[in-house]
Every structure is written in structure tokens, then in C-alpha cells.
Design a protein around this motif. Structure first.
Motif, PDB file in Angstrom:
ATOM      1  N   ASN A 192       0.857  -1.186   0.000  1.00 27.64           N
ATOM      2  CA  ASN A 192       0.000   0.000   0.000  1.00 27.64           C
ATOM      3  C   ASN A 192       0.898   1.243   0.000  1.00 27.64           C
ATOM      4  O   ASN A 192       1.498   1.569   1.027  1.00 27.64           O
ATOM      5  CB  ASN A 192      -0.899  -0.018   1.243  1.00 27.64           C
ATOM      6  CG  ASN A 192      -1.820   1.175   1.327  1.00 27.64           C
ATOM      7  OD1 ASN A 192      -1.597   2.211   0.709  1.00 27.64           O
ATOM      8  ND2 ASN A 192      -2.871   1.055   2.124  1.00 27.64           N
ATOM      9  N   PRO A 193       1.029   1.950  -1.121  1.00 31.00           N
ATOM     10  CA  PRO A 193       1.963   3.083  -1.178  1.00 31.00           C
ATOM     11  C   PRO A 193       1.610   4.207  -0.223  1.00 31.00           C
ATOM     12  O   PRO A 193       2.499   4.883   0.291  1.00 31.00           O
ATOM     13  CB  PRO A 193       1.892   3.530  -2.649  1.00 31.00           C
ATOM     14  CG  PRO A 193       0.607   2.989  -3.169  1.00 31.00           C
ATOM     15  CD  PRO A 193       0.353   1.726  -2.414  1.00 31.00           C
ATOM     16  N   LYS A 194       0.320   4.425   0.030  1.00 32.67           N
ATOM     17  CA  LYS A 194      -0.057   5.489   0.960  1.00 32.67           C
ATOM     18  C   LYS A 194       0.371   5.149   2.386  1.00 32.67           C
ATOM     19  O   LYS A 194       0.923   5.997   3.101  1.00 32.67           O
ATOM     20  CB  LYS A 194      -1.562   5.743   0.901  1.00 32.67           C
ATOM     21  CG  LYS A 194      -1.988   6.950   1.742  1.00 32.67           C
ATOM     22  CD  LYS A 194      -3.463   7.261   1.562  1.00 32.67           C
ATOM     23  CE  LYS A 194      -4.276   6.669   2.666  1.00 32.67           C
ATOM     24  NZ  LYS A 194      -5.693   7.044   2.609  1.00 32.67           N
ATOM     25  N   LEU A 195       0.140   3.921   2.798  1.00 35.20           N
ATOM     26  CA  LEU A 195       0.552   3.509   4.141  1.00 35.20           C
ATOM     27  C   LEU A 195       2.064   3.614   4.285  1.00 35.20           C
ATOM     28  O   LEU A 195       2.575   4.103   5.305  1.00 35.20           O
ATOM     29  CB  LEU A 195       0.083   2.084   4.418  1.00 35.20           C
ATOM     30  CG  LEU A 195       0.456   1.519   5.799  1.00 35.20           C
ATOM     31  CD1 LEU A 195      -0.159   2.345   6.908  1.00 35.20           C
ATOM     32  CD2 LEU A 195       0.024   0.060   5.910  1.00 35.20           C
ATOM     33  N   ASN A 196       2.803   3.171   3.266  1.00 36.05           N
ATOM     34  CA  ASN A 196       4.256   3.286   3.306  1.00 36.05           C
ATOM     35  C   ASN A 196       4.688   4.736   3.516  1.00 36.05           C
ATOM     36  O   ASN A 196       5.630   5.021   4.263  1.00 36.05           O
ATOM     37  CB  ASN A 196       4.859   2.771   1.994  1.00 36.05           C
ATOM     38  CG  ASN A 196       4.624   1.281   1.787  1.00 36.05           C
ATOM     39  OD1 ASN A 196       4.291   0.560   2.716  1.00 36.05           O
ATOM     40  ND2 ASN A 196       4.794   0.827   0.560  1.00 36.05           N
ATOM     41  N   ASN A 197       4.002   5.642   2.877  1.00 38.18           N
ATOM     42  CA  ASN A 197       4.351   7.056   2.950  1.00 38.18           C
ATOM     43  C   ASN A 197       4.032   7.649   4.320  1.00 38.18           C
ATOM     44  O   ASN A 197       4.643   8.637   4.735  1.00 38.18           O
ATOM     45  CB  ASN A 197       3.609   7.828   1.853  1.00 38.18           C
ATOM     46  CG  ASN A 197       4.271   9.138   1.498  1.00 38.18           C
ATOM     47  OD1 ASN A 197       5.388   9.430   1.936  1.00 38.18           O
ATOM     48  ND2 ASN A 197       3.603   9.939   0.701  1.00 38.18           N
ATOM     49  N   CYS A 198       3.066   7.052   5.022  1.00 40.57           N
ATOM     50  CA  CYS A 198       2.641   7.591   6.325  1.00 40.57           C
ATOM     51  C   CYS A 198       3.522   7.153   7.486  1.00 40.57           C
ATOM     52  O   CYS A 198       3.479   7.766   8.557  1.00 40.57           O
ATOM     53  CB  CYS A 198       1.203   7.158   6.624  1.00 40.57           C
ATOM     54  SG  CYS A 198      -0.059   7.998   5.638  1.00 40.57           S
ATOM     55  N   VAL A 199       4.326   6.090   7.303  1.00 40.39           N
ATOM     56  CA  VAL A 199       5.067   5.501   8.423  1.00 40.39           C
ATOM     57  C   VAL A 199       5.944   6.534   9.115  1.00 40.39           C
ATOM     58  O   VAL A 199       5.920   6.686  10.344  1.00 40.39           O
ATOM     59  CB  VAL A 199       5.913   4.307   7.932  1.00 40.39           C
ATOM     60  CG1 VAL A 199       6.851   3.830   9.045  1.00 40.39           C
ATOM     61  CG2 VAL A 199       5.012   3.171   7.486  1.00 40.39           C
ATOM     62  N   LYS A 200       6.724   7.272   8.343  1.00 46.84           N
ATOM     63  CA  LYS A 200       7.655   8.239   8.943  1.00 46.84           C
ATOM     64  C   LYS A 200       6.914   9.357   9.665  1.00 46.84           C
ATOM     65  O   LYS A 200       7.388   9.886  10.676  1.00 46.84           O
ATOM     66  CB  LYS A 200       8.586   8.806   7.875  1.00 46.84           C
ATOM     67  CG  LYS A 200       7.876   9.391   6.666  1.00 46.84           C
ATOM     68  CD  LYS A 200       8.871   9.728   5.568  1.00 46.84           C
ATOM     69  CE  LYS A 200       8.169  10.131   4.277  1.00 46.84           C
ATOM     70  NZ  LYS A 200       7.486   8.978   3.642  1.00 46.84           N
ATOM     71  N   GLY A 201       5.739   9.722   9.163  1.00 44.97           N
ATOM     72  CA  GLY A 201       4.943  10.750   9.821  1.00 44.97           C
ATOM     73  C   GLY A 201       4.402  10.270  11.154  1.00 44.97           C
ATOM     74  O   GLY A 201       4.415  11.010  12.150  1.00 44.97           O
ATOM     75  N   TRP A 202       3.921   9.039  11.178  1.00 49.72           N
ATOM     76  CA  TRP A 202       3.419   8.474  12.434  1.00 49.72           C
ATOM     77  C   TRP A 202       4.532   8.414  13.479  1.00 49.72           C
ATOM     78  O   TRP A 202       4.332   8.775  14.641  1.00 49.72           O
ATOM     79  CB  TRP A 202       2.848   7.076  12.178  1.00 49.72           C
ATOM     80  CG  TRP A 202       2.275   6.444  13.397  1.00 49.72           C
ATOM     81  CD1 TRP A 202       2.913   5.661  14.320  1.00 49.72           C
ATOM     82  CD2 TRP A 202       0.926   6.568  13.865  1.00 49.72           C
ATOM     83  NE1 TRP A 202       2.056   5.276  15.314  1.00 49.72           N
ATOM     84  CE2 TRP A 202       0.820   5.817  15.061  1.00 49.72           C
ATOM     85  CE3 TRP A 202      -0.205   7.222  13.375  1.00 49.72           C
ATOM     86  CZ2 TRP A 202      -0.370   5.717  15.773  1.00 49.72           C
ATOM     87  CZ3 TRP A 202      -1.400   7.115  14.092  1.00 49.72           C
ATOM     88  CH2 TRP A 202      -1.470   6.380  15.277  1.00 49.72           C
ATOM     89  N   GLN A 203       5.692   7.967  13.069  1.00 55.33           N
ATOM     90  CA  GLN A 203       6.807   7.834  14.003  1.00 55.33           C
ATOM     91  C   GLN A 203       7.305   9.191  14.498  1.00 55.33           C
ATOM     92  O   GLN A 203       7.807   9.309  15.614  1.00 55.33           O
ATOM     93  CB  GLN A 203       7.941   7.051  13.333  1.00 55.33           C
ATOM     94  CG  GLN A 203       7.570   5.595  13.042  1.00 55.33           C
ATOM     95  CD  GLN A 203       8.607   4.875  12.213  1.00 55.33           C
ATOM     96  OE1 GLN A 203       9.426   5.496  11.525  1.00 55.33           O
ATOM     97  NE2 GLN A 203       8.586   3.547  12.249  1.00 55.33           N
ATOM     98  N   ALA A 204       7.162  10.240  13.668  1.00 61.26           N
ATOM     99  CA  ALA A 204       7.640  11.571  14.040  1.00 61.26           C
ATOM    100  C   ALA A 204       6.602  12.382  14.804  1.00 61.26           C
ATOM    101  O   ALA A 204       6.939  13.437  15.358  1.00 61.26           O
ATOM    102  CB  ALA A 204       8.062  12.334  12.778  1.00 61.26           C
ATOM    103  N   ALA A 205       5.353  11.928  14.841  1.00 61.17           N
ATOM    104  CA  ALA A 205       4.287  12.709  15.473  1.00 61.17           C
ATOM    105  C   ALA A 205       4.582  12.944  16.952  1.00 61.17           C
ATOM    106  O   ALA A 205       4.893  12.017  17.702  1.00 61.17           O
ATOM    107  CB  ALA A 205       2.948  11.994  15.307  1.00 61.17           C
ATOM    108  N   ARG A 206       4.446  14.189  17.389  1.00 63.75           N
ATOM    109  CA  ARG A 206       4.760  14.562  18.768  1.00 63.75           C
ATOM    110  C   ARG A 206       3.598  14.338  19.734  1.00 63.75           C
ATOM    111  O   ARG A 206       3.795  14.234  20.939  1.00 63.75           O
ATOM    112  CB  ARG A 206       5.142  16.045  18.833  1.00 63.75           C
ATOM    113  CG  ARG A 206       6.405  16.414  18.092  1.00 63.75           C
ATOM    114  CD  ARG A 206       6.805  17.835  18.453  1.00 63.75           C
ATOM    115  NE  ARG A 206       8.015  18.264  17.765  1.00 63.75           N
ATOM    116  CZ  ARG A 206       8.040  19.187  16.823  1.00 63.75           C
ATOM    117  NH1 ARG A 206       6.921  19.790  16.452  1.00 63.75           N
ATOM    118  NH2 ARG A 206       9.184  19.528  16.256  1.00 63.75           N
ATOM    119  N   TYR A 207       2.368  14.318  19.195  1.00 62.38           N
ATOM    120  CA  TYR A 207       1.205  14.377  20.067  1.00 62.38           C
ATOM    121  C   TYR A 207       0.443  13.052  20.103  1.00 62.38           C
ATOM    122  O   TYR A 207       0.584  12.202  19.211  1.00 62.38           O
ATOM    123  CB  TYR A 207       0.295  15.509  19.612  1.00 62.38           C
ATOM    124  CG  TYR A 207       1.011  16.840  19.551  1.00 62.38           C
ATOM    125  CD1 TYR A 207       1.741  17.312  20.647  1.00 62.38           C
ATOM    126  CD2 TYR A 207       0.977  17.628  18.406  1.00 62.38           C
ATOM    127  CE1 TYR A 207       2.412  18.519  20.599  1.00 62.38           C
ATOM    128  CE2 TYR A 207       1.637  18.848  18.339  1.00 62.38           C
ATOM    129  CZ  TYR A 207       2.360  19.282  19.438  1.00 62.38           C
ATOM    130  OH  TYR A 207       3.031  20.483  19.380  1.00 62.38           O
TER     131      TYR A 207
END
Length: 381
Positions: A112-127
């Protein structure tokens, strides 16, 4: 036999009407105010982006204009040469007070290319509260408040379906009719009777809860992250809830091939992830009750033209009334677009059972019942 066909046709028409009545009761009109909230915790918005779309500049700017007291924007891009990056930077200049980061990288955890793209954002999320938001959602100023205000004590996830708006050309009108009075209507009707399904356009998560159950990698359990989300939330004994006033997705111009490709992909995903719920979709739209009514005409004493008109009016008039009452897209092309949509639906349903490769924004996805594959297009394509 004619009476049996007539009763079956009437049952499908009645089911269609009941779904519209349930959805109409559940939904607020476009522009309805969000719920009042006493607590407004900080929120992270993870926005996967790729390439330039019809309304990219406007949808990006909207993300910087949300009225929530504190939030951060995490734009996730797979490749550093993506043309959307300068557009993000341009939008950010006018809103220096908004926390914003552009994260570049390709985490291949799934097909799933969208899920792959979201991984780094989830890991970087502060809140603790995280929204996974598609880049083509036209966020209203109260976007976060609508999502947070829809969270209940038994919620595991809050979502919104996309509402098609601003179509240019007939095929974009057809997509509006797929998105709004067909797909959104059935999704809200299902949620109202306890069958809540996630929708990947806007998904609000409580991050500690998902992290305790595998984190974003858990959404790799299915080819579609929204299907995996639905099953995970249900497994935890929680529910998927929807906002009361869905968010717009401006469409612009669409081609027949784009509509076919998008609907075939979504249909195949539903077929693979929820086959039991997908199978009855062949009964949706005007064709099944109309064909049953025609069989009743052929075998009985009914008159052809009045019967056909009765079925068409019984199916489409309530659909038009739902769109009008909620402030959704309506034009002189809406009913013809509904008819074209309903002619396409059986072919799309059959295509979902055949399988094979499907295009996703230049990526070739092979969606199978046991395994799926992704062949990504070159960056910038």
C-alpha cells in the motif's frame, strides 16, 4: 411468478429508501457547526502527498488555516524531487506560526503506497492525537474540531468519507454521484446501525492506543489501511465512528478512464478485505429493481412505461432529495450521472472478482486475496 418479481423489485426499492432515510437522519448538512469541546489537546496531522493534483495549492493552504489551538503538520513525501515539495514550502511561508515539517523517505512495509508514505509521519508525530489526512481533502477551519468532537467513549477511530465537489465535466459529475449519494450514503447508513467501516480520507487515532496494538505497522494486515483499521478496532471491542458533516474533496476535471480505474480499485479492495459485505453490492443501484420489474411486466399484466418510470422515480427522487437537504452537489447533470453510475456498477462489481493489476496514481497494484504486490512508478510521474 410475476408477483414474485414485482415483490423482489419493491423490496430493493424499499431497501434503497430506508438507507437514504437512515443516512439522512444521521448526517448534518454541509457547513453545520462542529460540536463544542471543553478540552482541545494538541494534534498531529500526517499528510501523505505525491505529485500535483487539481486543487493542490488550495488544499495545502487550508491545512495551515485550521482554528485548533495547537497542531503540527507532517507532510510525508516518498521522494525528494517530488514537485509537490515547493508547493508545500510556498504555502508554509504565509503561516510561519504553524508547526510544519516535510518528511522524505520510502518505508516499504506493505503493498500500500499510501501507508508506506505515512510511516515516517506516524513515528515523528509529537502528540497523542494523530490524524491521517489525504492531501486532497478540503479541510474546513473546524476540521480538527469535527473529528475530535465525534470521538465517543467507545470509539477506536473517527473518520470522514469524501464528498465530491466542484466537478468539471460530465465524468466528474459521475464521480460526485459515486462518492456522495451512493458511497457516503451507504457508509453512514451502515454506521448508524452499528456497521461502522473506516474511510482512509481522514482518520483520527489516539496514538497510544494504536501503538499498544502494533502501531501503524498493524495497518499492514490488509492491503487497504482502512480495512485493517476497521478490523483492528472491532477486534478491540471498539467502534468506528464518522463525523456528522463529511469533508469535501474538490474534483476538477475527470475522465471516464480515471473514474473506472478508481472505482475498480476501491471495489477490488472491498472484495478482498470484506467479501461478505461486498457480494450484495451487485443489488445496489437502479438496474436490479428495474430488471426485476421488467420481468414482472413480461410475465404479468403490468404496463411497461409506467412501471419503468415508477422504479426510476422511486430510486432517484429520494437520492436527489438527500443531496439537496444536505447541501451536496446537484446540477442538471446529476440524475444522468446517477444513471451512468448505476450502469457502470455491475461491470465494476464483476471486475472486482476477476482480479489482476490495477493502477493507483501511476503505481501498478496487484490486489490478491492472499497477497498483494506494488510496482511503483518513477518519482515525479
Amino acid at each position: 411468478m410475476a408477483q414474485a418479481f414485482a415483490l423482489a423489485s419493491g423490496a430493493l426499492v424499499a431497501t434503497n429508501l430506508v438507507s437514504i432515510l437512515i443516512a439522512g437522519r444521521r448526517l448534518d448538512a454541509t457547513g453545520a457547526p462542529p460540536p463544542d469541546l471543553r478540552k482541545k489537546p494538541p494534534v498531529s496531522l500526517v499528510v501523505p502527498v505525491r505529485g500535483i493534483e487539481n486543487f493542490t495549492a488550495e488544499t495545502l493552504e487550508r491545512a495551515f488555516r485550521l482554528t485548533w489551538p495547537r497542531y503540527e503538520l507532517l507532510f510525508c513525501v516518498a521522494h525528494g524531487n517530488d514537485p509537490v515539495i515547493p508547493e508545500i514550502e510556498k504555502a508554509a511561508i504565509a503561516y510561519p506560526h504553524v508547526e510544519m515539517r516535510i518528511l522524505v523517505g520510502d518505508d516499504r512495509i506493505s503493498a500500500n503506497p499510501k501507508l508506506n508514505n505515512c510511516v515516517k509521519g506516524w513515528q515523528a508525530a509529537r502528540y497523542d492525537w494523530v490524524i491521517l489526512a489525504d492531501s486532497n481533502v478540503l479541510m474546513p477551519p473546524e476540521y480538527i474540531q469535527h473529528l475530535m468532537g465525534s470521538w465517543r467513549s467507545d470509539s477506536g477511530l473517527v473518520c470522514s468519507t469524501p464528498l465530491g465537489s466542484r466537478p468539471e465535466g460530465f465524468w466528474a459529475e459521475v464521480e460526485c454521484m459515486f462518492l456522495n449519494t451512493q458511497q457516503a450514503r451507504w457508509q453512514y447508513a451502515g454506521e448508524a446501525v452499528g456497521l461502522g467501516f473506516a474511510q482512509g480520507k481522514s482518520m483520527l487515532w489516539y496514538k497510544p492506543m494504536l501503538d499498544a496494538n502494533g502501531g501503524i505497522h498493524a495497518l499492514n494486515a490488509e492491503i487497504a489501511e482502512d480495512a485493517a483499521s476497521t478490523k483492528l478496532v472491532n477486534r478491540l471491542g471498539l467502534k468506528v465512528h464518522l463525523v456528522s458533516a463529511p469533508f469535501e474533496q474538490p474534483l476538477g476535471r475527470r475522465t471516464e478512464q480515471e473514474i473506472w480505474s478508481r472505482q475498480a480499485r476501491w471495489s477490488r479492495l472491498r472484495r478482498v478485505t470484506f467479501p461478505g459485505f461486498f457480494a450484495p453490492e451487485i443489488l445496489l443501484g437502479v438496474l436490479p429493481p428495474l430488471l426485476l420489474a421488467l420481468a414482472a411486466v413480461a410475465l404479468g399484466d403490468l404496463t411497461l412505461l409506467p412501471t419503468v418510470l415508477a422504479v426510476l422515480v422511486a430510486i432517484y427522487l429520494p437520492e436527489v432529495a438527500l443531496a439537496r437537504s444536505k447541501g451536496w452537489r446537484l446540477s442538471r447533470w446529476s440524475v444522468p450521472a446517477m444513471m451512468v453510475r448505476d450502469v457502470m456498477m455491475p461491470a465494476i462489481w464483476l471486475r472486482a472478482w476477476i482480479g489482476g493489476a490495477i493502477d493507483w496514481r501511476g503505481n501498478t497494484m496487484t490486489i490478491g486475496t492472499n497477497a498483494s504486490e506494488l510496482k511503483e512508478a518513477p518519482a515525479g510521474s
